[in-house]
Design a protein around this motif. Structure first.
Motif, PDB file in Angstrom:
ATOM      1  N   UNK A 251       0.834  -1.216   0.000  1.00 37.26           N
ATOM      2  CA  UNK A 251       0.000   0.000   0.000  1.00 37.26           C
ATOM      3  C   UNK A 251       0.867   1.266   0.000  1.00 37.26           C
ATOM      4  N   UNK A 252       0.369   2.307  -0.675  1.00 36.43           N
ATOM      5  CA  UNK A 252       1.117   3.562  -0.774  1.00 36.43           C
ATOM      6  C   UNK A 252       1.331   4.209   0.588  1.00 36.43           C
ATOM      7  N   UNK A 253       0.384   4.018   1.482  1.00 35.33           N
ATOM      8  CA  UNK A 253       0.494   4.671   2.782  1.00 35.33           C
ATOM      9  C   UNK A 253       1.186   3.798   3.818  1.00 35.33           C
ATOM     10  N   UNK A 254       1.824   2.722   3.368  1.00 35.29           N
ATOM     11  CA  UNK A 254       2.506   1.830   4.326  1.00 35.29           C
ATOM     12  C   UNK A 254       3.793   2.491   4.810  1.00 35.29           C
ATOM     13  N   UNK A 255       3.956   2.580   6.118  1.00 29.48           N
ATOM     14  CA  UNK A 255       5.139   3.172   6.744  1.00 29.48           C
ATOM     15  C   UNK A 255       5.910   2.058   7.422  1.00 29.48           C
ATOM     16  N   UNK A 256       7.131   1.726   6.846  1.00 36.64           N
ATOM     17  CA  UNK A 256       7.904   0.618   7.406  1.00 36.64           C
ATOM     18  C   UNK A 256       8.288   0.865   8.856  1.00 36.64           C
ATOM     19  N   UNK A 257       8.549   2.123   9.177  1.00 31.83           N
ATOM     20  CA  UNK A 257       8.957   2.398  10.552  1.00 31.83           C
ATOM     21  C   UNK A 257       7.794   2.222  11.521  1.00 31.83           C
ATOM     22  N   UNK A 258       6.607   2.628  11.062  1.00 30.88           N
ATOM     23  CA  UNK A 258       5.430   2.538  11.933  1.00 30.88           C
ATOM     24  C   UNK A 258       4.756   1.170  11.836  1.00 30.88           C
ATOM     25  N   UNK A 259       4.665   0.628  10.614  1.00 30.93           N
ATOM     26  CA  UNK A 259       3.883  -0.603  10.402  1.00 30.93           C
ATOM     27  C   UNK A 259       4.744  -1.852  10.332  1.00 30.93           C
ATOM     28  N   UNK A 260       6.061  -1.704  10.302  1.00 32.87           N
ATOM     29  CA  UNK A 260       6.925  -2.858  10.165  1.00 32.87           C
ATOM     30  C   UNK A 260       7.152  -3.215   8.724  1.00 32.87           C
ATOM     31  N   UNK A 261       7.987  -4.186   8.500  1.00 32.84           N
ATOM     32  CA  UNK A 261       8.302  -4.578   7.131  1.00 32.84           C
ATOM     33  C   UNK A 261       7.084  -5.209   6.486  1.00 32.84           C
ATOM     34  N   UNK A 262       6.712  -4.736   5.325  1.00 31.46           N
ATOM     35  CA  UNK A 262       5.522  -5.245   4.630  1.00 31.46           C
ATOM     36  C   UNK A 262       5.812  -6.597   4.005  1.00 31.46           C
ATOM     37  N   UNK A 263       4.854  -7.495   4.149  1.00 27.59           N
ATOM     38  CA  UNK A 263       4.941  -8.816   3.517  1.00 27.59           C
ATOM     39  C   UNK A 263       3.640  -9.077   2.789  1.00 27.59           C
ATOM     40  N   UNK A 264       3.709  -9.602   1.580  1.00 30.23           N
ATOM     41  CA  UNK A 264       2.471  -9.888   0.834  1.00 30.23           C
ATOM     42  C   UNK A 264       1.676 -11.008   1.514  1.00 30.23           C
ATOM     43  N   UNK A 265       0.355 -10.995   1.395  1.00 32.39           N
ATOM     44  CA  UNK A 265      -0.470 -12.074   1.979  1.00 32.39           C
ATOM     45  C   UNK A 265      -0.213 -13.400   1.270  1.00 32.39           C
ATOM     46  N   UNK A 266      -0.462 -14.490   2.001  1.00 33.47           N
ATOM     47  CA  UNK A 266      -0.232 -15.829   1.454  1.00 33.47           C
ATOM     48  C   UNK A 266      -1.498 -16.338   0.766  1.00 33.47           C
ATOM     49  N   UNK A 267      -1.298 -17.076  -0.313  1.00 28.08           N
ATOM     50  CA  UNK A 267      -2.416 -17.722  -1.016  1.00 28.08           C
ATOM     51  C   UNK A 267      -2.058 -19.187  -1.252  1.00 28.08           C
ATOM     52  N   UNK A 268      -3.063 -20.011  -1.582  1.00 25.85           N
ATOM     53  CA  UNK A 268      -2.824 -21.422  -1.882  1.00 25.85           C
ATOM     54  C   UNK A 268      -2.028 -21.546  -3.164  1.00 25.85           C
ATOM     55  N   UNK A 269      -1.023 -22.368  -3.104  1.00 25.60           N
ATOM     56  CA  UNK A 269      -0.150 -22.575  -4.255  1.00 25.60           C
ATOM     57  C   UNK A 269      -0.853 -23.468  -5.274  1.00 25.60           C
ATOM     58  N   UNK A 270      -1.124 -22.951  -6.466  1.00 28.89           N
ATOM     59  CA  UNK A 270      -1.805 -23.779  -7.475  1.00 28.89           C
ATOM     60  C   UNK A 270      -0.956 -24.967  -7.926  1.00 28.89           C
ATOM     61  N   UNK A 271       0.322 -24.924  -7.692  1.00 25.40           N
ATOM     62  CA  UNK A 271       1.199 -26.030  -8.100  1.00 25.40           C
ATOM     63  C   UNK A 271       1.402 -27.063  -6.988  1.00 25.40           C
TER      64      UNK A 271
END
Length: 425
Positions: A251-271
């Motif tokens: 997200x554009x408003x994500x602040x690493x210092x305030x929100x921590x290191x951003x990690x993408x959400x996990x989804x089921x692996x189609x493979x």
């Protein structure tokens, strides 16, 4: 002694052997005389009372009279004594009719045969009996015919489920126990169950048991299928079950210092293919399912006289009923199944259709009465509605008349006022 004499003696002996015995018969044909033959237990003070009645509907007002339970939510304990006998070497036939005209919801309709040593004044639910037989109903789940034998001091229930009649009409129940250890249960003179006493009850231990010394050989392979030893897991098989969503964006408003290191959400692996297992093949060493060998049970001893009772001398009605109204009648204990069938056809068979017709007439009359009552209620309702309507119309007319009178009064007042003004002028 001549040959003719020998033949006559043989015929006479055969006739004696063929002669049937009637040990007990009760059809309540002498009015209140049954009170001298039947005894109520004094084990409790609040047993329900039996009355002599043919019920609300019947085939014959006199012939269909029997003992009827008369009080709701009660235990009943009534018995009658007869000459003591043993059924050794001959059939034992127990027969009676039951009529649940109250549309029974929970209660017994069975009888018990006791040894002659029973103290009738102390008869109760735990009194030792020989045989318990007849219908038992409690809710939709229990609608069965009990056939319980006492064998060597223990009560044994039949292993089969025999469904009883649950309507409001009279039905004939018959139990035949033969000296060859076979039995038959009849309802309305039609066979509904039969078999062997040893097979259908657990009187005796099993004839054979598993050999306690036998064990499955260690090399015995009872697997029909085994994993294919030549099947190998593909190199690209292992894939993680969940992976980061490649389409997710920080997200554009994500602040690493305030929100921590951003990690993408996990989804089921189609493979993802799951856990790998080699395919299965027929087991070349399969020997079949191992069956435990059996041996003769040392505790088993055949008993050709399971059927036999040395003493039978009392018949009892020992039961509980939530809703009273059941009628017991046409009791018969004999050694002759054919006689029992004939008595059943005579006592029950000749009145069953008349009983049904009387009940149908009553139901038709009740239906007509309900219709007439409904019609009367509708007529009364219509009359009341008409009266209310007339009252409303009368009220409206009175209101209109009142308004007219008021208008006339106002006009008169106006005229009087005008006249007074003229005089003053």
């Amino acid at each position: 002694m001549t040959a003719l004499s020998l033949i006559l003696m043989a015929v006479s002996a055969a006739c004696v052997l063929a002669e049937s015995s009637v040990y007990f018969r009760e059809q309540f044909e002498d009015g209140d005389g049954w009170n001298t033959r039947w005894m109520e237990s004094k084990h409790k003070t609040d047993y329900g009372k039996f009355v002599l009645s043919a019920g609300k509907f019947y085939g014959d007002a006199e012939k269909d009279k029997g003992l009827q339970t008369s009080q709701d939510a009660r235990f009943y304990a009534l018995s009658a004594r007869f000459d003591d006998f043993s059924n050794k070497g001959q059939p034992l036939v127990i027969q009676f009719t039951v009529k649940h005209e109250q549309s029974i919801d929970c209660g017994g309709g069975y009888i018990k045969l006791f040894p002659s040593e029973l103290n009738q004044e102390e008869m109760h639910g735990d009194s030792v009996y020989n045989i318990m037989f007849g219908p038992d109903i409690c809710g939709p789940g229990t609608k069965k015919v009990h056939v319980i034998f006492n064998y060597k001091g223990k009560n044994h229930l039949i292993n089969k489920d025999i469904r009883c009649k649950d309507d409001e009409y009279t039905h004939l129940y018959t139990l035949i126990v033969n000296p060859d250890n076979t039995y038959e249960v009849k309802i309305d003179n039609k066979k509904v169950e039969s078999g062997n006493l040893e097979d259908d009850w657990d009187f005796l231990p099993q004839k054979k048991i598993k050999d306690p010394n036998a064990k499955k050989p260690e090399e015995w392979d009872d697997r029909e299928k085994i994993p294919d030893p030549d099947d190998k897991k593909p190199e690209d098989w292992d894939k993680p079950e969940n992976i980061p969503d490649p389409d997710a964006k920080k997200p554009d408003d994500w602040d690493d210092e305030m929100d921590g290191e951003w990690e993408p959400p996990m989804i089921t692996n189609p493979d993802y293919k799951g856990e790998w297992k080699p395919r299965e093949i027929d087991n070349p060493a399969y020997k079949g399912k191992w069956i435990h060998p059996e041996i003769e049970n040392p505790e088993y001893t055949a008993d050709p006289e399971i059927y036999k009772y040395d003493s039978i001398g009392v018949i009892g009605l020992d039961l509980w009923q939530v809703k009273s109204g059941t009628i017991f009648d046409n009791f018969l204990i004999t050694s002759d199944p054919k006689l029992a069938e004939e008595v059943g056809n005579e006592a029950w068979g000749k009145t069953k259709e008349s009983e049904k017709k009387m009940k149908e007439r009553q139901e038709e009359e009740e239906r007509k009465m309900r219709e007439e009552e409904d019609k009367k209620r509708d007529e009364v309702k219509e009359d009341e509605e008409e009266e209310e309507k007339d009252e409303e119309e009368d009220d409206e007319e009175e209101e209109e008349e009142g308004e007219e009178l008021e208008e006339e009064g106002e006009e008169e007042e106006d005229e009087a006022t005008d006249s007074q003004l003229k005089d003053e002028l």
